[in-house]
Design a protein around this motif. Structure first.
Motif, mmCIF file in Angstrom:
data_model
loop_
_atom_site.group_PDB
_atom_site.id
_atom_site.type_symbol
_atom_site.label_atom_id
_atom_site.label_comp_id
_atom_site.label_asym_id
_atom_site.label_seq_id
_atom_site.Cartn_x
_atom_site.Cartn_y
_atom_site.Cartn_z
ATOM 1 N N THR A 4 0.864 -1.128 -0.022
ATOM 2 C CA THR A 4 0.168 -0.025 -0.017
ATOM 3 C C THR A 4 0.863 1.244 -0.003
ATOM 4 O O THR A 4 1.794 1.224 0.783
ATOM 5 C CB THR A 4 -0.846 -0.032 1.195
ATOM 6 O OG1 THR A 4 -1.610 -1.356 1.278
ATOM 7 C CG2 THR A 4 -1.941 1.212 1.379
ATOM 8 N N ASP A 53 -2.362 -5.008 1.749
ATOM 9 C CA ASP A 53 -1.222 -5.761 2.153
ATOM 10 C C ASP A 53 -1.487 -7.376 2.200
ATOM 11 O O ASP A 53 -0.759 -8.144 2.468
ATOM 12 C CB ASP A 53 -0.496 -5.125 3.085
ATOM 13 C CG ASP A 53 0.026 -3.606 2.760
ATOM 14 O OD1 ASP A 53 -0.009 -3.373 1.543
ATOM 15 O OD2 ASP A 53 0.657 -3.039 3.755
ATOM 16 N N SER A 167 -3.200 0.328 -3.488
ATOM 17 C CA SER A 167 -2.531 -0.765 -3.304
ATOM 18 C C SER A 167 -2.159 -1.429 -4.543
ATOM 19 O O SER A 167 -3.065 -2.147 -5.494
ATOM 20 C CB SER A 167 -3.727 -1.863 -2.336
ATOM 21 O OG SER A 167 -2.945 -3.138 -2.213
#
Length: 336
Positions: A4, A53, A167
């Motif tokens: 991210t 993540d 992301s």
């Protein structure tokens, strides 16, 4: 798993228009994308920011948070306290929606619904806003929060200017994200300025003024030095040379006479030499000497004496009794 990054001062539309330039092969401009709304407890906002993540996804996922201000009362009328919740709008590929929401729905029991995104009414005092058509959007909310039917925005969801959380789908894109954005968790905290050193000047004490003392001439006493008699030189010397040449001649003559007298004295002294005591020879030494003498008499060279059959036997017996044959061999061969 993704990684991210936070990009400040931008919009979802702005990032999508620059997607190919920013993320190159990571971003597929032809992929079908969609927008959804997430409503979570405010204390869990940080978890929602980092959600990418922990999720496998194939395309960049862009999220932006919105905080109701003047329009907060419109949510309170629907039974939702805006201070208890955080509101995020996501733009992602349709193929990534399932993996993105799977954990929230199966483990945390998030509830899926729909919400109508509407422009803020002009009766609400919002200084900057833009009219847009109502948008019906899929909405996922945490089970602890009540459902709402309408959410009001001054701009369309993809045009809200704020910090965008991106992301990226592959960890190998981490370096690319560091070059273009701020990695979440690092922040943009300004480096503390180095304080300038403070130089403290020590006060300089004024030096005392010299005091001039006036002395009267009558008060000064000058001591008279004692007189020292000069040495007397005797002019008449009965002995000793009168010049440098005479002194050198006399010293040389006296030294030569002393050396000659010492030599004569050594010649007159007859020092007897100590008698030479010959050590008795052992049987093996007598035998070894006889062998070497015989070989020399027969004309055998010293280097060829070792070929005699008696040589090894005598050397072995000599080594057994500790007799060294080499010095005797050198003595006999050198004499001859």
């Amino acid at each position: 798993m993704g990684i991210t990054a936070m990009i400040p001062g931008t919009t979802i539309d702005g990032l999508l228009s620059e997607g190919k330039e920013r993320w190159q092969d990571i971003f597929d401009a032809d992929a079908m994308r969609m927008q959804v709304m997430l409503i979570c407890p405010r204390k869990e906002r940080k978890i929602l920011e980092m959600h990418g993540d922990m999720v496998e996804h194939g395309q960049p996922v862009i999220g932006v948070f919105h905080r109701p201000r003047a329009e907060a009362r419109l949510l309170e009328e629907q039974g939702l306290n805006p201070r208890d919740a955080s509101f995020e709008f996501l733009d992602l590929a349709t193929t990534d929606l399932g993996p993105w929401m799977q954990h929230m729905i199966t483990s945390e029991q998030w509830i899926r619904g729909s919400v109508s995104i509407q422009p803020v009414p002009f009766s609400v005092d919002v200084p900057a806003q833009r009219a847009f058509e109502n948008i019906t959007m899929i909405c996922f909310r945490h089970p602890s929060l009540p459902a709402i039917e309408r959410y009001y925005l001054p701009f369309p969801p993809t045009s809200i200017p704020n910090k965008c959380f991106v992301s990226l789908p592959r960890r190998q894109a981490a370096e690319l994200a560091r070059q273009q954005a701020e990695i979440l968790g690092v922040g943009r905290a300004a480096e503390p300025a180095t304080p300038e050193p403070i130089i403290q000047e020590e006060p300089i004490a004024p030096s005392p003024e010299p005091v001039t003392e006036i002395v009267e001439v009558d008060e000064v006493t000058i001591e008279q030095p004692d007189s020292v008699p000069l040495p007397t030189v005797e002019t008449n010397q009965s002995e000793g040379p009168q010049s440098v040449t005479d002194a050198i001649t006399k010293a040389t003559t006296d030294g030569f006479d002393e050396m000659q007298a010492a030599g004569d004295e050594l010649e007159t002294v007859d020092v007897p030499l100590p008698p030479v005591v010959e050590e008795p020879q052992s049987e093996i030494e007598i035998e070894f000497r006889a062998l070497v003498t015989e070989l020399i008499a027969n004309g055998v060279e010293p280097s060829e004496m070792v070929d005699d059959p008696r040589w090894d036997s005598i050397n072995e017996r000599a080594a057994a009794v500790g007799f060294e044959t080499w010095p005797v061999f050198m003595e006999l061969t050198s004499v001859e």
